[in-house]
Write an enzyme that holds these catalytic residues in place. Sequence first.
Site, short mmCIF file in Angstrom:
data_model
loop_
_atom_site.label_atom_id
_atom_site.label_comp_id
_atom_site.label_asym_id
_atom_site.label_seq_id
_atom_site.Cartn_x
_atom_site.Cartn_y
_atom_site.Cartn_z
N ASP A 103 0.85 -1.18 0.00
CA ASP A 103 0.00 0.00 0.00
C ASP A 103 0.89 1.24 0.00
OD1 ASP A 103 -2.45 1.44 0.28
OD2 ASP A 103 -2.28 1.41 2.45
N LYS A 131 -1.23 -1.60 -4.57
CA LYS A 131 -1.95 -0.36 -4.84
C LYS A 131 -0.92 0.73 -5.13
CE LYS A 131 -4.63 -0.46 -0.94
NZ LYS A 131 -5.76 -0.17 -0.02
N ARG A 165 -10.65 -12.18 7.50
CA ARG A 165 -9.42 -12.79 7.00
C ARG A 165 -9.68 -14.16 6.37
NH1 ARG A 165 -4.99 -9.76 8.86
NH2 ARG A 165 -5.11 -8.95 10.97
#
Length: 183
Positions: A103, A131, A165
């Site tokens: 990220d 990302k 999860r």
Amino acid sequence: MQPHRVEPFINAEQIQKRVAELAQQINRDYAGKSLVIIALINGAIPFVADLIRRLDLPGLRVDTLRASSYGNTTESGGSVKILSHFRLDLENEQVLVVDDILDTGRTMSKVTRLFDSENPASLKTCVLLDKPSRRAVPFTADYVGFEIEDKFVVGYGLDYAERYRQLPYIGVVKFEDLVTPII
Ligand code: 5GP
Ligand code: MG
């Protein structure tokens, strides 16, 4: 936890297909070599479990490192904490760090600096999701499952306040347009 819903995004079949392709690439790149995989837990648990069972590397060893950046929200805190340490000696080893998602890049840049200081023979990284538009520190992973836009995703290891999860697929958390009843 805010009221929210989870919309399907990447289904289980797509994930498994991509994991198999990544494993094939890793098998090719490390053929005949020993490899140490370090999984960043908890997020990488399902991914690394599926990945290692598709690897054909007889000398493979697996260890874990627990790092934390998020806490209970969907926004990354600036600092990365190492909560529990790996055990294996990494000196002169081929090391592959596996995480669920790249990220801001803070986690990977911190942990790769840590592993580098152990003098491995090589150090590479593998993430299921990336990302790139969210990067706060420059970082490029060597193996990437899927490049995605800036969405907050859950499932297949990824959590929202430790939930979801266990999902075999990846979903997007939606906070907006929750039902406003019209009377
Ligand atoms: P970074 O340090 O690159 O900002 O973030 C890496 C960590 O943040 C990941 O290991 C993961 O725990 C968390 N993270 C980043 N993006 C997401 C996301 O979209 N969903 C979830 N559940 N966790 C994320
Ligand atoms: Mg994580």
